[in-house]
Design an enzyme around this catalytic site. Structure first.
Site, PDB file in Angstrom:
ATOM      1  N   CYS A  43       3.109   3.055  11.902  1.00  0.00           N
ATOM      2  CA  CYS A  43       3.717   4.446  11.173  1.00  0.00           C
ATOM      3  C   CYS A  43       5.437   4.328  11.897  1.00  0.00           C
ATOM      4  CB  CYS A  43       3.595   5.464  11.746  1.00  0.00           C
ATOM      5  SG  CYS A  43       4.080   6.763  11.250  1.00  0.00           S
ATOM      6  N   LYS A  52      11.222   4.958   5.192  1.00  0.00           N
ATOM      7  CA  LYS A  52      12.353   6.386   5.260  1.00  0.00           C
ATOM      8  C   LYS A  52      13.751   6.816   5.741  1.00  0.00           C
ATOM      9  CE  LYS A  52       9.228   6.653   3.994  1.00  0.00           C
ATOM     10  NZ  LYS A  52       7.496   5.916   3.546  1.00  0.00           N
ATOM     11  N   GLY A 180       1.335  -5.221  -6.287  1.00  0.00           N
ATOM     12  CA  GLY A 180       0.349  -4.053  -5.708  1.00  0.00           C
ATOM     13  C   GLY A 180       1.810  -3.084  -6.273  1.00  0.00           C
ATOM     14  N   GLY A 182       0.738   0.169  -5.649  1.00  0.00           N
ATOM     15  CA  GLY A 182      -0.006   0.584  -4.544  1.00  0.00           C
ATOM     16  C   GLY A 182       1.903   1.797  -4.434  1.00  0.00           C
ATOM     17  N   GLY A 270      -3.251  -3.366  -0.142  1.00  0.00           N
ATOM     18  CA  GLY A 270      -4.104  -3.027   0.353  1.00  0.00           C
ATOM     19  C   GLY A 270      -4.242  -2.785   2.033  1.00  0.00           C
ATOM     20  N   ALA A 316      -0.708   9.168   8.222  1.00  0.00           N
ATOM     21  CA  ALA A 316      -0.321   9.461  10.122  1.00  0.00           C
ATOM     22  C   ALA A 316      -0.554  10.833  10.160  1.00  0.00           C
ATOM     23  CB  ALA A 316       1.487   9.455  10.168  1.00  0.00           C
ATOM     24  N   HIS A 439      14.996  32.230  -4.408  1.00  0.00           N
ATOM     25  CA  HIS A 439      16.295  31.890  -6.333  1.00  0.00           C
ATOM     26  C   HIS A 439      17.745  31.757  -5.678  1.00  0.00           C
ATOM     27  CE1 HIS A 439      17.614  31.555 -10.204  1.00  0.00           C
ATOM     28  NE2 HIS A 439      18.475  32.455  -9.594  1.00  0.00           N
TER      29      HIS A 439
HETATM   30  P1  NAI Z   1      -3.199   0.918  -2.485  1.00  0.00           P
HETATM   31  O1  NAI Z   1      -4.325   1.136  -1.825  1.00  0.00           O
HETATM   32  O2  NAI Z   1      -1.874   2.090  -1.964  1.00  0.00           O
HETATM   33  O3  NAI Z   1      -2.033   0.271  -3.159  1.00  0.00           O
HETATM   34  C1  NAI Z   1      -2.444  -1.508  -3.540  1.00  0.00           C
HETATM   35  C2  NAI Z   1      -2.681  -1.800  -4.174  1.00  0.00           C
HETATM   36  O4  NAI Z   1      -2.861  -3.560  -4.968  1.00  0.00           O
HETATM   37  C3  NAI Z   1      -3.311  -0.976  -5.835  1.00  0.00           C
HETATM   38  O5  NAI Z   1      -2.948  -0.434  -6.842  1.00  0.00           O
HETATM   39  C4  NAI Z   1      -4.109  -2.614  -6.419  1.00  0.00           C
HETATM   40  O6  NAI Z   1      -5.115  -2.606  -7.109  1.00  0.00           O
HETATM   41  C5  NAI Z   1      -3.218  -3.190  -6.578  1.00  0.00           C
HETATM   42  N1  NAI Z   1      -4.173  -4.633  -5.771  1.00  0.00           N
HETATM   43  C6  NAI Z   1      -4.459  -4.996  -4.998  1.00  0.00           C
HETATM   44  N2  NAI Z   1      -4.846  -6.094  -5.399  1.00  0.00           N
HETATM   45  C7  NAI Z   1      -3.809  -7.101  -5.956  1.00  0.00           C
HETATM   46  C8  NAI Z   1      -3.581  -8.189  -6.870  1.00  0.00           C
HETATM   47  N3  NAI Z   1      -4.440  -9.376  -6.488  1.00  0.00           N
HETATM   48  N4  NAI Z   1      -2.890  -8.094  -7.669  1.00  0.00           N
HETATM   49  C9  NAI Z   1      -2.603  -7.291  -8.454  1.00  0.00           C
HETATM   50  N5  NAI Z   1      -2.148  -5.909  -7.976  1.00  0.00           N
HETATM   51  C10 NAI Z   1      -3.069  -5.907  -6.850  1.00  0.00           C
HETATM   52  O7  NAI Z   1      -2.298  -0.480  -0.336  1.00  0.00           O
HETATM   53  P2  NAI Z   1      -1.029   0.174   0.099  1.00  0.00           P
HETATM   54  O8  NAI Z   1       0.500   0.059  -0.736  1.00  0.00           O
HETATM   55  O9  NAI Z   1      -0.932  -1.812   0.400  1.00  0.00           O
HETATM   56  O10 NAI Z   1      -1.112   0.882   1.090  1.00  0.00           O
HETATM   57  C11 NAI Z   1      -1.500   0.629   1.899  1.00  0.00           C
HETATM   58  C12 NAI Z   1      -2.363   2.166   2.543  1.00  0.00           C
HETATM   59  O11 NAI Z   1      -0.998   2.496   3.611  1.00  0.00           O
HETATM   60  C13 NAI Z   1      -2.507   2.841   1.362  1.00  0.00           C
HETATM   61  O12 NAI Z   1      -3.693   3.484   2.315  1.00  0.00           O
HETATM   62  C14 NAI Z   1      -1.309   4.091   1.704  1.00  0.00           C
HETATM   63  O13 NAI Z   1      -2.211   5.298   1.089  1.00  0.00           O
HETATM   64  C15 NAI Z   1      -0.912   3.768   3.388  1.00  0.00           C
HETATM   65  N6  NAI Z   1       0.396   4.323   3.501  1.00  0.00           N
HETATM   66  C16 NAI Z   1       1.040   5.659   2.978  1.00  0.00           C
HETATM   67  C17 NAI Z   1       2.187   5.649   2.624  1.00  0.00           C
HETATM   68  C18 NAI Z   1       3.139   7.045   3.074  1.00  0.00           C
HETATM   69  O14 NAI Z   1       2.192   8.502   2.974  1.00  0.00           O
HETATM   70  N7  NAI Z   1       4.077   7.439   2.316  1.00  0.00           N
HETATM   71  C19 NAI Z   1       3.039   4.701   2.571  1.00  0.00           C
HETATM   72  C20 NAI Z   1       2.632   3.899   3.185  1.00  0.00           C
HETATM   73  C21 NAI Z   1       1.391   3.122   2.738  1.00  0.00           C
END
Ligand code: NAI
Length: 460
Positions: A43, A52, A180, A182, A270, A316, A439
């Site tokens: 984090c 950020k 990805g 995500g 992920g 976090a 407001h």
């Molecule tokens: P994620 O699980 O959020 O997203 C991964 C994405 O990759 C999914 O949409 C999945 O379908 C896709 N994917 C998987 N394999 C693939 C492939 N071979 N080709 C194309 N797409 C594919 O994972 P991410 O973004 O890596 O984040 C990891 C973790 O870290 C998450 O659980 C997230 O909540 C956490 N995180 C939280 C943050 C926040 O709260 N602001 C900031 C960054 C991360």
């Protein structure tokens, strides 16, 4: 070899581990915290905070781009990535020093080295100088997660990055292909696009942010496309190849195989939980995650787990609370985790924040729901800020108790706390609709969305 006896050992110094250590020390325990890198974890060093800090630079670039509408003619002369990166490093260092100071003030012994759990009361720590045997009465495991690398031929090519390396880039690439859509993928897309990097996001599912409210994800996709980010959904990367000019990525989209050139590839598919260093304990593990009860105790009495390794959302702030809960219970104080109101914020532009259930989850659970919405384009403050995109969406049950909420828009990560509190206090939409909101403010959108459920909305 030195032997160190302690009441509590904490393995891992990220948000779960360092908070557990501080709370335990506050409660009077003698604590040893074992961390192989710097305290603060992913984090602080390669996640929430550095991203950020850099997103602030992108936001400033975005403001310059729309400054004409604000009555100021300005343009970006040049982007000094190294200055932005150095500022990011200073912010991280500042916070790291703060955490070290807290640990020091609480007289927590921090052992810098790799810990391997031998039994529930013994951990071997390999520091740079010597091996230390830590004997403990209670143990908290908080070893976090690391990026998953998919099995794509050529993934080891130069220029293929994880989020960690992407934060340390020497210079901005001309183009990046993000695998990805995500949380990590989208935050990096929002960071790099305003800085002039050509961004393509490839996602194997047919939508972005698959765990997020569908309506919010669809709207965010529309906005990000409008900003110039290119998305290839239902697409699968089959090969990455180094070329003279950078990288070539091959992916399947429908029945076509497409090849795209780019300077860098970011892998954001992920994260995998890090549990190897305590495999000797034979804890109950499900889907790779350590099973705990609501006090964060694992299947072995006296051994607790907190943070990412528990398999809850990788957040976090959730780790902070799990770490605190684990410490309190380990020391005989009672506190149970409550997961009904866990806010989750995605720092895209605009931000996307959620708490509680999505509309789809509530419907699937058979709950008779009412949905209230309010669009920021009808909110005075949003218009004055030139931030008219997005909406507030409230999900309430049959008694009109708020059970979920989504906010897409400027400052969503701040606004979501009102809904988190509402869910935690089982407040109804009527209560929030009767609370006087300032407001003009963005929070009035919550007032109006709740007003819709309560039949009292004014500025619809
Ligand atoms: P994620 O699980 O959020 O997203 C991964 C994405 O990759 C999914 O949409 C999945 O379908 C896709 N994917 C998987 N394999 C693939 C492939 N071979 N080709 C194309 N797409 C594919 O994972 P991410 O973004 O890596 O984040 C990891 C973790 O870290 C998450 O659980 C997230 O909540 C956490 N995180 C939280 C943050 C926040 O709260 N602001 C900031 C960054 C991360």
């Amino acid at each position: 070899m030195t032997v160190r006896n302690t009441k509590l050992a904490v393995l891992g110094g990220g948000p779960a581990g360092y908070v557990a250590a501080i709370r335990a020390a506050q409660l009077g325990a003698d604590v040893v915290l074992i961390e192989e890198a710097k305290v603060g974890g992913v984090c602080l060093h390669a996640g929430c905070i550095p991203t950020k800090a850099l997103l602030r630079t992108s936001e400033a670039a975005g403001t310059v781009k729309k400054s004409k509408e604000l009555g100021i003619e300005s343009k970006i002369e040049s982007i000094h990535w190294d200055t932005a990166r150095n500022r990011k490093d200073r912010v991280v260092k500042n916070l790291n020093t703060g955490v070290e100071h807290l640990l020091n003030t609480d007289r927590i012994t921090v052992l810098k080295g790799r810990g391997t759990v031998v039994s529930k009361s013994k951990i071997m720590v390999a520091t740079a100088e010597e091996e230390i045997e830590v004997q403990c009465e209670k143990l908290i495991l908080a070893t976090g997660a690391e990026p998953v690398m998919p099995l794509i031929p050529g993934i080891e090519s130069r220029g293929v990055l994880t989020s960690k390396e992407a934060l340390e880039l020497e210079s901005l690439p001309e183009s990046i292909l993000i695998i990805g859509a995500g949380v990590i993928g989208l935050e990096f897309a929002s960071m790099l696009n305003p800085l002039g990097v050509k961004v393509t996001v490839i996602e194997e599912k047919d939508r972005i942010l698959s765990d997020t409210d569908q309506e919010m994800a669809a709207e965010l996709l529309k906005i990000m496309k409008r900003q110039g980010i290119s998305f290839k959904l239902s697409a699968k990367v089959t090969k990455i190849q180094e070329t003279e000019f950078g990288l070539e990525v091959q992916y399947d989209s429908g029945d076509k195989s497409i090849t795209q050139s780019c300077q860098n590839v970011l892998i954001a598919v992920g994260r995998r939980l890090r549990t190897g260093m305590f495999s000797s304990l034979s804890l109950q593990i499900e889907n790779g995650a350590v099973v705990t009860n609501e006090t964060m105790e694992t299947s072995i009495k006296g051994v607790y787990a907190a943070g990412d390794i528990t398999g809850n959302q990788l957040l976090a702030h959730l780790s902070f609370m799990e770490g605190r809960t684990a410490a309190e219970n380990a020391l005989g104080f009672e506190h149970s985790m409550d997961y009904t109101a866990v806010p989750s914020c995605i720092y895209t532009s605009p931000e996307a924040a959620s708490v509680g259930m999505t509309e789809e989850e509530a419907s699937a659970a058979g709950i008779q729901i009412s949905v209230g919405r309010f669009y920021f384009r009808n909110n005075g403050r949003a218009l004055t800020l030139l931030e008219r995109e997005g909406f507030v969406k409230i999900i309430a049950n049959e008694k009109h108790e708020i059970i979920g909420g989504q906010i897409l828009g400027n400052n969503a990560s701040e606004l979501i706390s009102e809904l988190t509190l509402a869910i935690r206090c089982r407040a109804t939409a009527e209560i929030l609709a009767d609370v006087i909101h300032p407001h003009p403010s963005l929070s009035e959108a919550i007032w109006e969305a709740c007003g819709e459920i309560a039949g009292k909305a004014i500025h619809k």
